[in-house]
Each structure stands twice: as structure tokens, then as C-alpha cells.
Design a protein around this motif. Structure first.
Motif, PDB file in Angstrom:
ATOM      1  N   MET A 180       0.820  -1.204   0.000  1.00  0.00           N
ATOM      2  CA  MET A 180       0.000   0.000   0.000  1.00  0.00           C
ATOM      3  C   MET A 180       0.856   1.256   0.000  1.00  0.00           C
ATOM      4  SD  MET A 180      -3.325  -0.782   2.388  1.00  0.00           S
ATOM      5  CE  MET A 180      -2.405  -1.467   3.766  1.00  0.00           C
ATOM      6  N   ALA A 181       1.947   1.245   0.791  1.00  0.00           N
ATOM      7  CA  ALA A 181       2.828   2.409   0.833  1.00  0.00           C
ATOM      8  C   ALA A 181       3.466   2.656  -0.530  1.00  0.00           C
ATOM      9  CB  ALA A 181       3.900   2.206   1.900  1.00  0.00           C
ATOM     10  N   THR A 182       3.899   1.591  -1.183  1.00  0.00           N
ATOM     11  CA  THR A 182       4.470   1.731  -2.522  1.00  0.00           C
ATOM     12  C   THR A 182       3.433   2.262  -3.493  1.00  0.00           C
ATOM     13  OG1 THR A 182       6.022  -0.078  -2.088  1.00  0.00           O
ATOM     14  CG2 THR A 182       5.632   0.505  -4.397  1.00  0.00           C
ATOM     15  N   GLY A 183       2.232   1.709  -3.426  1.00  0.00           N
ATOM     16  CA  GLY A 183       1.163   2.177  -4.302  1.00  0.00           C
ATOM     17  C   GLY A 183       0.858   3.643  -4.096  1.00  0.00           C
ATOM     18  N   GLU A 184       0.850   4.091  -2.829  1.00  0.00           N
ATOM     19  CA  GLU A 184       0.559   5.492  -2.561  1.00  0.00           C
ATOM     20  C   GLU A 184       1.710   6.388  -3.001  1.00  0.00           C
ATOM     21  OE1 GLU A 184      -1.814   8.299   0.445  1.00  0.00           O
ATOM     22  OE2 GLU A 184      -1.898   6.125   0.603  1.00  0.00           O
ATOM     23  N   ALA A 185       2.940   5.919  -2.813  1.00  0.00           N
ATOM     24  CA  ALA A 185       4.084   6.695  -3.283  1.00  0.00           C
ATOM     25  C   ALA A 185       4.019   6.889  -4.801  1.00  0.00           C
ATOM     26  CB  ALA A 185       5.383   5.996  -2.885  1.00  0.00           C
ATOM     27  N   ILE A 186       3.728   5.814  -5.527  1.00  0.00           N
ATOM     28  CA  ILE A 186       3.648   5.928  -6.987  1.00  0.00           C
ATOM     29  C   ILE A 186       2.471   6.813  -7.394  1.00  0.00           C
ATOM     30  CG2 ILE A 186       3.365   4.651  -9.148  1.00  0.00           C
ATOM     31  CD1 ILE A 186       4.732   2.275  -7.788  1.00  0.00           C
ATOM     32  N   ALA A 187       1.384   6.778  -6.627  1.00  0.00           N
ATOM     33  CA  ALA A 187       0.251   7.654  -6.932  1.00  0.00           C
ATOM     34  C   ALA A 187       0.670   9.123  -6.867  1.00  0.00           C
ATOM     35  CB  ALA A 187      -0.900   7.384  -5.971  1.00  0.00           C
ATOM     36  N   HIS A 188       1.456   9.483  -5.852  1.00  0.00           N
ATOM     37  CA  HIS A 188       1.927  10.872  -5.745  1.00  0.00           C
ATOM     38  C   HIS A 188       2.935  11.191  -6.854  1.00  0.00           C
ATOM     39  CE1 HIS A 188      -0.023  10.645  -1.829  1.00  0.00           C
ATOM     40  NE2 HIS A 188       0.120  11.949  -1.729  1.00  0.00           N
ATOM     41  N   LEU A 189       3.813  10.242  -7.158  1.00  0.00           N
ATOM     42  CA  LEU A 189       4.791  10.454  -8.222  1.00  0.00           C
ATOM     43  C   LEU A 189       4.103  10.582  -9.582  1.00  0.00           C
ATOM     44  CD1 LEU A 189       7.413   7.892  -6.911  1.00  0.00           C
ATOM     45  CD2 LEU A 189       7.762  10.374  -7.056  1.00  0.00           C
ATOM     46  N   ASN A 190       3.126   9.711  -9.853  1.00  0.00           N
ATOM     47  CA  ASN A 190       2.394   9.803 -11.119  1.00  0.00           C
ATOM     48  C   ASN A 190       1.645  11.128 -11.235  1.00  0.00           C
ATOM     49  OD1 ASN A 190       3.253   7.305 -11.982  1.00  0.00           O
ATOM     50  ND2 ASN A 190       1.251   6.330 -11.965  1.00  0.00           N
ATOM     51  N   TYR A 191       1.098  11.598 -10.118  1.00  0.00           N
ATOM     52  CA  TYR A 191       0.402  12.883 -10.127  1.00  0.00           C
ATOM     53  C   TYR A 191       1.341  13.992 -10.597  1.00  0.00           C
ATOM     54  CZ  TYR A 191      -2.258  16.911  -8.376  1.00  0.00           C
ATOM     55  OH  TYR A 191      -2.938  18.108  -8.278  1.00  0.00           O
ATOM     56  N   LEU A 192       2.547  14.014 -10.048  1.00  0.00           N
ATOM     57  CA  LEU A 192       3.518  15.037 -10.437  1.00  0.00           C
ATOM     58  C   LEU A 192       3.998  14.822 -11.873  1.00  0.00           C
ATOM     59  CD1 LEU A 192       5.648  15.230  -7.150  1.00  0.00           C
ATOM     60  CD2 LEU A 192       3.905  16.858  -7.942  1.00  0.00           C
ATOM     61  N   LEU A 193       4.199  13.575 -12.259  1.00  0.00           N
ATOM     62  CA  LEU A 193       4.661  13.264 -13.607  1.00  0.00           C
ATOM     63  C   LEU A 193       3.667  13.751 -14.656  1.00  0.00           C
ATOM     64  CD1 LEU A 193       6.798  11.698 -15.362  1.00  0.00           C
ATOM     65  CD2 LEU A 193       5.252   9.729 -15.204  1.00  0.00           C
ATOM     66  N   GLN A 194       2.386  13.473 -14.420  1.00  0.00           N
ATOM     67  CA  GLN A 194       1.368  13.826 -15.411  1.00  0.00           C
ATOM     68  C   GLN A 194       1.127  15.327 -15.489  1.00  0.00           C
ATOM     69  OE1 GLN A 194      -2.119  11.363 -15.583  1.00  0.00           O
ATOM     70  NE2 GLN A 194      -1.003   9.499 -15.067  1.00  0.00           N
ATOM     71  N   ARG A 195       1.675  16.075 -14.539  1.00  0.00           N
ATOM     72  CA  ARG A 195       1.553  17.538 -14.558  1.00  0.00           C
ATOM     73  C   ARG A 195       2.888  18.197 -14.868  1.00  0.00           C
ATOM     74  NH1 ARG A 195      -1.920  14.832 -12.081  1.00  0.00           N
ATOM     75  NH2 ARG A 195      -4.104  15.480 -11.975  1.00  0.00           N
ATOM     76  N   GLY A 196       3.827  17.403 -15.365  1.00  0.00           N
ATOM     77  CA  GLY A 196       5.101  17.934 -15.822  1.00  0.00           C
ATOM     78  C   GLY A 196       6.011  18.459 -14.744  1.00  0.00           C
ATOM     79  N   ARG A 197       5.848  17.964 -13.517  1.00  0.00           N
ATOM     80  CA  ARG A 197       6.654  18.485 -12.410  1.00  0.00           C
ATOM     81  C   ARG A 197       7.806  17.569 -12.019  1.00  0.00           C
ATOM     82  NH1 ARG A 197       1.490  20.048  -8.814  1.00  0.00           N
ATOM     83  NH2 ARG A 197       2.970  20.072  -7.071  1.00  0.00           N
ATOM     84  N   VAL A 198       7.810  16.321 -12.500  1.00  0.00           N
ATOM     85  CA  VAL A 198       8.934  15.412 -12.278  1.00  0.00           C
ATOM     86  C   VAL A 198       9.189  14.626 -13.559  1.00  0.00           C
ATOM     87  CG1 VAL A 198       8.440  15.148  -9.801  1.00  0.00           C
ATOM     88  CG2 VAL A 198       7.533  13.473 -11.442  1.00  0.00           C
ATOM     89  N   SER A 199      10.360  14.034 -13.628  1.00  0.00           N
ATOM     90  CA  SER A 199      10.685  13.134 -14.731  1.00  0.00           C
ATOM     91  C   SER A 199      10.941  11.741 -14.173  1.00  0.00           C
ATOM     92  CB  SER A 199      11.926  13.626 -15.482  1.00  0.00           C
ATOM     93  OG  SER A 199      13.070  13.594 -14.640  1.00  0.00           O
ATOM     94  N   ARG A 200      10.826  10.733 -15.032  1.00  0.00           N
ATOM     95  CA  ARG A 200      11.045   9.346 -14.635  1.00  0.00           C
ATOM     96  C   ARG A 200      11.985   8.698 -15.654  1.00  0.00           C
ATOM     97  NH1 ARG A 200       5.782   5.904 -14.805  1.00  0.00           N
ATOM     98  NH2 ARG A 200       6.120   6.274 -17.033  1.00  0.00           N
ATOM     99  N   THR A 201      13.025   8.043 -15.137  1.00  0.00           N
ATOM    100  CA  THR A 201      13.985   7.364 -15.993  1.00  0.00           C
ATOM    101  C   THR A 201      14.186   5.952 -15.481  1.00  0.00           C
ATOM    102  OG1 THR A 201      15.136   9.449 -16.410  1.00  0.00           O
ATOM    103  CG2 THR A 201      16.322   7.410 -16.931  1.00  0.00           C
TER     104      THR A 201
END
Length: 363
Positions: free
Chosen positions: A324-345
């Protein structure tokens, strides 16, 4: 339990309880019920996890009762239902079973109760179908895509092996669901005991979570959408790795601020009935916004999903809630990614590294 509520507080959302009042005393004990509104009983079932209870409700419906949520399919819950059916529910029949969403603590005994009383199960379509899908996974081997998903998040080999071993356990806590159901959707009005209950849908914690609002007196069956003391888990799962459930969740909370009555009585699935819904919705939104700001600061240096737990949760993450913690972390990361605020490599080992994008770079 991967399909329940993460009790770790997210940002300020879990602890933002100022402005709330709790009009009732002690929670109901074994086989007991507390009247919380005309024709509405509050009952409680135990759960063998850190979140040790779920609230269930019964609404008078003529000569019988409509039940809201059902608890886990475990012997203790069945015993408590027997005591409640014979005790505060007076041996009167159940006329309908309604489940707010498809997590095991909510639908675990829905099939058992529907079969026992010969009544229909009422749910939203996405919740019913998702529950049936997860039941079909019971006993099946873990898909390789799931292992790759958690590898990308930064899990080690032992943790991925635990995922493989524990995959498909949904059905251990959920009795077989009825083969058919009655659909409810946003804006529907369900007639129960001569009163209309308006369906208000939320997303993010689960696909199509239903709250029920009796507009005549402001009583709201809030399920896991509006909890008084903790923030519901909002997670990305391997079945939809690019999902944006946090965006859905925040949009739902903002929409509910414009719908639900300021003086309403919220009957949640965990914690105690409370008043002050606008303050609570504000706190839940503020908590995630604050967590996102902390997360961006953490991402000034590249991080894996498992490296950002400290920015999101108020206490250490143990093995029991790692999924659940991993899922919630990715949810926050995806939120930022989809709004152009972070990158993923993704590196050569299949691990994702997340980095904040400076404003100049984004421009």
C-alpha cells in the motif's frame, strides 16, 4: 491488507481533525448497536489488522433492514452478525445489502448475507466488476508484469518473492459474490424506509466508491471516502501502472465540498461518526498538497518510489503495508509526472528513478 485502508497518515490529511465534533460516546460493542439518526443504527465489526475495526450500518426499511457494508469473511465477523441480527436488529429480515466499494472489509460477507436472506447486492458497476475480477485471481500465480512493476519501484528480490507468494489472496477474506447485482450510479436516489438517499460517487481510493446522502436531514454514509482521523489509501497497482488515482481523489474531494451539507452527520467506515465535513475535506486536500510539496523537495536528487516514504508517511513502513505504501508513493509520483513536475527514468536494472523538474527546465 492490500485492498484496504493504509492507516499511516499522509501529510496532514490523517491528523487534520480540527473543526470536527463527535456527537456519540463509546463505539458499539459485540452484538450492540447505537442509534445515530432516525432509523439508522451504527454497528462495528473487528478486523485482525492494525486498522482493527470496520463500521457497518443498518437502515430501517419497512419491516426489515438495509445493510451498508459487511465486514471480512472471517468467523468473528459472522459471529458478530449473528449477534446483531438476533439482538438490535430484532430478527427482522434484511431487504437489501449495499456495499460502498469492493475492498474486502466492505464486501467480505456480502455474498453470505445476500444468499442467507435471498436479497440483491447493490453496488456501482466498477466496484462490482473489479471485485469479481480480483476474486478470479484468487489462487492464481502472480503475473510477471506485477513483479516488474515492484522491481521498478525499488523492491528487492526477497520482497518481490513475497509479492509472488501472497498474490491472489483476495478471496481468502471475501465470500463468493452474487452472480448478479443491482447497479447504482452518480445522482441515483435509493428509496429506503420511505426516504431517498442520493448516491454521490468518489474516485481514487477505489474505482467508483459510493456515498449515500439522505438530503432530508443531512446524514451521509461516507464509506472510506471521508474518514475522520486517517487518510484513505490512494494507490497505483500493477494492473494500471500509469494511473492517476490521486488526481481522481483530489477532484472527488473538491466536488464533494460543493455538494455535501456543511452541518451534515458523516457516518464513516472507520473511526466515529462526526460533524464538520467541510473542515475534514479541506484537511484531506491540504494534507496531500503538503505531501506533494515535501515530495518535490525530496526529488531534488533522483529517488526510487521506495525512497520517498519518509516524505509521505508519519511513521515507518513495515512489511505488512509495503504494498500500500508503494502504491501510494507511486500515486503521488504519477500525479507530479502527469503535470510535468517530475521526470522518470528507468535504468538498466529496470528500476525507475524520479527527479524534480526545475521551472526553467519545464518551460
Amino acid at each position: 491488507m492490500a485492498d484496504g485502508v493504509l492507516t499511516a497518515e499522509t501529510g496532514e490529511g490523517g491528523s487534520g481533525t480540527r473543526g470536527l465534533t463527535y456527537p456519540f460516546g463509546d463505539a458499539p460493542g459485540f452484538g450492540e448497536a447505537v442509534t445515530v439518526a432516525p432509523g439508522v443504527l451504527w454497528m462495528r465489526l473487528s478486523m485482525p489488522i492494525s486498522l482493527n475495526h470496520i463500521n457497518v450500518y443498518a437502515i430501517e426499511d419497512g419491516a426489515g433492514w438495509v445493510l451498508i457494508d459487511t465486514g471480512l469473511n472471517i468467523p468473528d465477523s459472522r459471529e458478530r452478525w449473528e449477534a446483531m441480527l438476533a439482538g438490535p436488529l430484532g430478527g427482522r429480515p434484511v431487504t437489501r445489502v449495499i456495499c460502498t466499494h469492493m475492498h474486502p472489509d466492505h464486501i467480505g460477507l456480502a455474498g453470505w448475507l445476500c444468499e442467507r436472506f435471498g436479497v440483491a447486492l447493490t453496488m456501482t458497476r466498477l466496484e462490482y466488476v473489479t471485485g469479481r475480477m480480483l476474486l478470479a485471481d484468487t489462487g492464481q500465480p502472480a503475473p510477471e508484469s506485477g513483479a516488474l512493476h515492484y522491481r521498478a519501484a525499488g523492491w528487492d528480490a526477497a520482497q518481490i518473492e513475497t509479492y509472488r507468494r501472497e498474490f491472489g489472496q483476495f478471496g481468502r477474506a471475501v465470500a463468493p459474490l452474487p452472480a448478479g447485482y443491482v447497479r447504482m450510479r452518480e445522482g441515483d436516489r435509493l428509496s429506503i424506509g420511505g426516504h431517498d438517499w442520493r448516491v454521490v460517487i468518489g474516485e481514487g481510493h477505489s474505482p467508483e466508491h459510493a456515498c449515500l446522502w439522505r438530503e432530508t436531514d443531512g446524514v451521509v454514509l461516507g464509506g472510506d471516502q471521508i474518514l475522520p482521523r486517517i487518510s484513505s489509501n490512494v494507490s497505483v497497482w500493477p494492473t494500471e501502472p500509469d494511473a492517476d488515482p490521486l488526481g481522481d481523489w483530489l477532484d472527488s474531494l473538491e466536488r464533494m465540498k460543493g455538494i455535501l451539507p456543511h452541518d451534515g452527520l458523516i457516518l464513516p467506515s472507520h473511526g466515529e461518526p462526526f460533524q464538520g465535513v467541510q473542515a475534514r475535506l479541506d484537511a484531506l486536500i491540504r494534507g496531500h498538497r503538503t505531501a506533494l510539496k515535501r515530495l518535490e523537495k525530496t526529488l531534488r536528487q533522483p529517488k526510487r518510489a521506495v525512497d520517498v516514504f519518509g516524505a509521505l508517511f508519519a511513521r515507518p513502513v513495515g512489511d505488512g503495508v509495503r504494498g500500500m505504501a508503494t502504491g501510494e508513493a507511486i500515486a503521488h509520483l504519477n500525479y507530479l509526472l502527469q503535470r510535468g513536475r517530475v521526470s522518470r527514468t528507468r535504468d538498466a536494472d529496470g528500476v525507475d528513478w524520479w527527479t524534480m523538474i526545475e521551472q526553467g527546465e519545464a518551460a
